[in-house]
Scaffold this active site. Structure first.
Site, short mmCIF file in Angstrom:
data_model
loop_
_atom_site.label_atom_id
_atom_site.label_comp_id
_atom_site.label_asym_id
_atom_site.label_seq_id
_atom_site.Cartn_x
_atom_site.Cartn_y
_atom_site.Cartn_z
N CYS A 10 1.01 -1.17 -0.03
CA CYS A 10 0.01 -0.07 0.00
C CYS A 10 0.91 1.34 0.08
CB CYS A 10 -0.88 -0.15 1.35
SG CYS A 10 -1.93 1.44 1.17
N CYS A 35 -5.34 -3.25 7.25
CA CYS A 35 -6.51 -1.94 6.93
C CYS A 35 -7.89 -2.21 6.48
CB CYS A 35 -5.80 -0.54 6.08
SG CYS A 35 -5.24 -1.45 4.38
#
Length: 375
Positions: A99, A196
């Site tokens: 990410c 996440c």
């Protein structure tokens, strides 16, 4: 340097809130950008809307503009699909590293350039410095308990030259005090934990939405069948939870740990003992390495390494192969070094770079040695 236009990734948490606050207090022109990286998967568990509201509220309190960017499509194709592919292959990936590389310091960075920013900033706990050779260095945060350089090791010179980490010199308790003193609503907000896009959900339940259950045998390294598992992809090396192994005749009453996975035969191997010899390795091989400075320090060098986040530094010798991959030999045996995870290398506080772990010299159980069950 004050007066520069800095775009801050505002996540709706206390860290990015204080990063924006500090930059504003330093006299910079600050704009917040809230990134939508995860599209609703229908489970109703995503906290993105709460985080979005908190991000808007913080920017309102600080009197800075906020913009919104949707990177969910990029996240799916460049981070999440790789995450699924790795788990399906029996490896354990680290989506936070991907990410940062693909979204926060690529697409977000590109968006900031398009908006005319002089720099970007995030609430990561890390530092950027200029070395004697003029190259930018990625340094650990002063608060080692919160340091996130492990997840940032894929950054290079172009990203670091354009990035600010305002929290790198602060401890977490000081960050919360600053937020409280300014009256920010995120001052007491609980930190997000885990991956996440999974949030507070059960990991196995979430993964089963995308990788259907494929039950198979749980066996000891010598082939004794102890039970069944719902799918080898749901487990990782060194894991203790979720095995559901009761008392086994002729075995002590001690915990069982995952020590191997055979994806082709769909067998999960377990052994007793936290430091089972099946979990220990002294060397590993990686994929092609990334170097923060743009190149390795040398073809052979000594440094320290982490094979997982928050692991204490481990002394090692690194050999860079002709194809850019690494062979790493440790001074002490390492427990549960896991293919798919990141090996990150350090010289003191200086993060040199890292690579994805491909294999280790830990012994591999053999499914062909199956014998009768016990129970």
């Amino acid at each position: 340097m004050t007066g520069t236009r800095i775009i801050v990734g505002i996540s709706g948490g206390v860290d990015s809130s204080v990063a924006a606050l500090l930059l504003q207090q330093a006299g910079h022109e600050v704009t917040g950008v809230f990134m939508s990286n995860w599209a609703d998967d229908g489970s109703g568990e995503c906290r993105a809307e709460d985080d979005r509201r908190d991000a808007v509220a913080v920017c309102g309190q600080l009197g800075i503009p906020i913009r919104f960017r949707d990177f969910s499509r990029e996240y799916w194709h460049e981070v999440f699909q790789h995450f699924l592919d790795e788990y399906a292959a029996g490896r354990t990936p680290n989506p936070d590293v991907a990410c940062n590389r693909e979204i926060k310091f690529k697409h977000f960075l590109d968006a900031a350039h398009a908006l005319g920013a002089d720099a970007i900033a995030t609430g990561h706990y890390a530092r950027v410095a200029r070395g004697a050779d003029g190259r930018f260095q990625l340094l650990r945060a002063l608060d080692r308990s919160k340091d996130q350089s492990y997840f940032l090791h894929q950054l290079g010179q172009a990203q670091l030259a354009f990035t600010r980490f305002p929290l790198g010199e602060l401890h977490k308790d000081a960050v919360r005090r600053l937020a409280a003193a300014r009256g920010l609503g995120t001052a007491t907000k609980r930190d997000s934990t885990g991956i996440c896009f999974i949030g507070e959900r059960d990991f196995r339940v979430f993964l089963a939405r995308y990788l259907p259950s494929q039950p198979g045998d749980i066996r000891t390294p010598d082939g004794v069948r102890l039970g069944a598992h719902p799918g080898v992809c749901y487990f990782t090396l060194g894991q203790r939870e979720g095995l559901n192994i009761g008392g086994v005749r002729g075995r002590p009453q001690a915990p069982w740990f995952v020590v191997g996975k055979d994806v082709e035969r769909n067998v999960l191997y377990v052994d007793q003992g936290h430091d089972s010899p099946w979990l220990l390795s002294r060397s590993l091989r990686t994929g092609v390495a990334h170097w923060v400075a743009g190149a390795a320090p040398s073809r052979r060098f000594s440094c320290t390494a982490q094979t997982r986040y928050r692991q204490p530094d481990q002394a090692c010798e690194v050999e860079v192969q002709d194809d850019g991959t690494l062979t790493v030999r440790f001074t002490q045996p390492q427990r549960a070094v896991t293919p798919g995870q990141a090996l990150v290398l350090y010289a003191g506080d200086n993060c040199l770079g890292g690579a994805v772990i491909a294999s280790t010299d830990a012994p591999a159980p053999d499914a062909s040695r199956a014998v009768t069950s016990q129970g």
